[in-house]
Design an enzyme around this catalytic site. Structure first.
Site, PDB file in Angstrom:
ATOM      1  N   GLY A 121       0.745  -1.171   0.071  1.00  0.00           N
ATOM      2  CA  GLY A 121      -0.040   0.068   0.151  1.00  0.00           C
ATOM      3  C   GLY A 121       0.923   1.128   0.045  1.00  0.00           C
ATOM      4  N   SER A 122       0.253   2.349   0.547  1.00  0.00           N
ATOM      5  CA  SER A 122       1.077   3.552   0.575  1.00  0.00           C
ATOM      6  C   SER A 122       2.448   3.763   1.240  1.00  0.00           C
ATOM      7  CB  SER A 122       0.021   4.733   0.871  1.00  0.00           C
ATOM      8  OG  SER A 122      -0.998   4.950  -0.043  1.00  0.00           O
TER       9      SER A 122
END
Length: 486
Positions: free
Chosen positions: A218-219
């Site tokens: 993810g981020s």
């Protein structure tokens, strides 16, 4: 007559030669096969005849052998804090072992060549053979803080913390856990039955999620994309302005990449620091496409991805993916698509940035001592790679500190300490809520600890990038406070 005696003598010599060949064949070639044969009960009892060495950390005993009154099983294994350290110590079963019990087995049972001198002295003095003691890098306070905080979340997940300057592992927690005592008894029927139950459990309590499982990052992966972007042009910095559209068209598709919830990212033109603080998707997707696959792949490798690592337990290989077109590369650059990382790898990324760009090789064994306390081996920190320049590392530290002080990770703040970090939400393919991530280090100006936290399906009903900030960041805070004595 002489001829007959000669023939008898030759026949006897031939039989002796065959006998010696057979003995050597059994002792050398077939030895290991015979030793591991399930019918060899002597091997079974021999496992419990030696006092295995202790496994310790921070002055605490994690595993030890205690003497019994049984003639068949002289020593049995005990684990004072069984579930807390299960994935670190592992278990010592009648026919197998795991984690440190397995990887350091020949030292623990005294059969290692490194203990030859000690065994020789014991033979001369009549002392019984005892195994070596294995001291680990684990910080007991950090381990307990990580375990309690993750368990409080009520979710499956993992926490791993490193000393960024040495690579020593300070905490290694995976939930759900199990009780190694149940797998270290002498009753094969009970042990094997319990192992089968744990192995079939859908929650996978035997799996060490910190090193044995990969996830979409993810981020949190945006720090890698940012690192590649800064390394590509040294004139770029936290205040460099980049385009941040509400949606980023993906080449050769009818699709576009939105920010979380389709929200705008500032005014559409934002600084790099703002893009990281708010974790906007579109600027990072564009960065990845502009850099191209080769530069992105090269940056991941500089952080250690793709290398075979043992800590000493083997670590699942993280993988950025391959053969991406532009659209897929944009998704991989924000931590999705085929991008897969272990929590250890994400902790190494945070540690590399914290350590002025140098990624240290992670390790779990601090020191080996013999039964008398004499040191046999001592860990020697080793640099694995130079991920980024010192200048780039400084820029990243500044921006990651802003993420905590005024971005999505305010719940990781520790009073009196500047904390740096990055939140993340990773979509899964199984229809479950996203995973919540957080990577961090502190103090930002002189890092003493770097870590990664993942809470599986922990990002439900919380909103935006703050999912990692609400679920994973508080867990990280507890570990940071334990290590920094706050």
């Amino acid at each position: 007559m002489n001829g007959t005696l000669k023939r008898v003598a030759v026949a006897c010599l031939a039989m002796f030669a065959l006998l010696m060949i057979n003995v050597n064949f059994l002792q050398a070639v077939k030895a290991e096969e015979l030793r591991s044969d399930a019918r060899n009960t002597r091997n079974f009892f021999d496992r419990y005849a030696i006092e295995r060495g202790r496994i310790t950390a921070g002055g605490e005993v994690l595993a030890q052998s205690v003497e019994t009154k049984s003639k068949e099983f002289r020593f049995i294994r005990q684990y004072p804090e069984a579930k807390l350290y299960a994935h670190v110590t592992g278990f010592f079963s009648p026919e197998s072992a795991s984690a440190i019990e397995a990887s350091e087995n020949r030292l623990l049972d005294g059969s290692s060549a490194d203990l030859l001198l000690r065994r020789s002295i014991d033979l001369f003095t009549g002392e019984p053979t005892r195994g070596a003691n294995v001291d680990l890098t684990i910080n007991p306070k950090a381990q307990k803080a990580a375990y309690d905080a993750l368990r409080k979340s009520g979710k499956r997940g993992a926490v791993i913390a490193l000393d960024p300057k040495s690579g020593g592992i300070l905490a290694m927690v995976s939930l759900p856990t199990y009780d190694p005592v149940e797998l270290s008894g002498t009753d094969k029927g009970k042990v094997f039955s319990r192992y089968d139950e744990l192995a079939k459990d859908k929650t996978q309590p035997l799996l060490n999620r910190t090193i044995g499982q990969t996830y979409p990052p993810g981020s949190t992966f945006k720090v890698v994309t940012m690192a590649a972007y800064l390394e590509d042009d040294s004139s770029r910095g936290p205040q460099t302005t980049v385009a941040a559209p509400q949606r980023l068209p993906l080449p050769q598709t009818n699709l576009s990449l939105p920010n979380y919830g389709g929200a705008a990212c500032g005014s559409g033109q934002v600084t790099l620091s703002f893009a990281l603080e708010k974790s906007c998707n579109t600027p990072f997707g564009k960065m990845g496409m502009d850099l191209g696959f080769d530069k992105m792949k090269e940056q991941t490798e500089k952080f250690g991805m793709g290398q075979q690592i043992g800590v000493p337990m083997s670590v699942a290989q993280s993988d950025f993916g391959s053969d991406y077109d532009k659209a897929a590369l944009a998704m991989a650059s924000i931590g999705q698509n085929s991008n897969r990382m272990t929590p250890l790898q994400m902790a190494m990324i945070a540690a590399g940035i914290a350590n002025d760009g140098a990624v240290m090789k992670p390790y779990l064994v601090n020191k080996i001592t013999d039964a008398k306390g004499d040191t046999i081996d001592q860990a020697k920190p080793e640099e694995l790679s130079e991920a980024v320049s010192s200048e780039t590392a400084g820029k990243l530290r500044e921006m990651m500190a802003n993420v905590v002080s005024k971005g999505t990770a305010n719940l990781a703040q520790v009073p009196g300490v500047q904390v740096a970090g990055k939140t993340g939400t990773a979509e899964t393919a199984d229809g479950q809520p996203p995973h919540a991530w957080f990577i961090s280090f502190a103090p930002a100006e002189d890092p003493q600890v770097a870590l990664a936290v993942i809470v599986e399906s922990g990002a439900a009903n919380v909103g935006a990038e703050a999912t990692g900030g609400h679920t994973a960041a508080p867990i990280a805070k507890a570990v940071l406070e334990a290590v920094l004595n706050k």
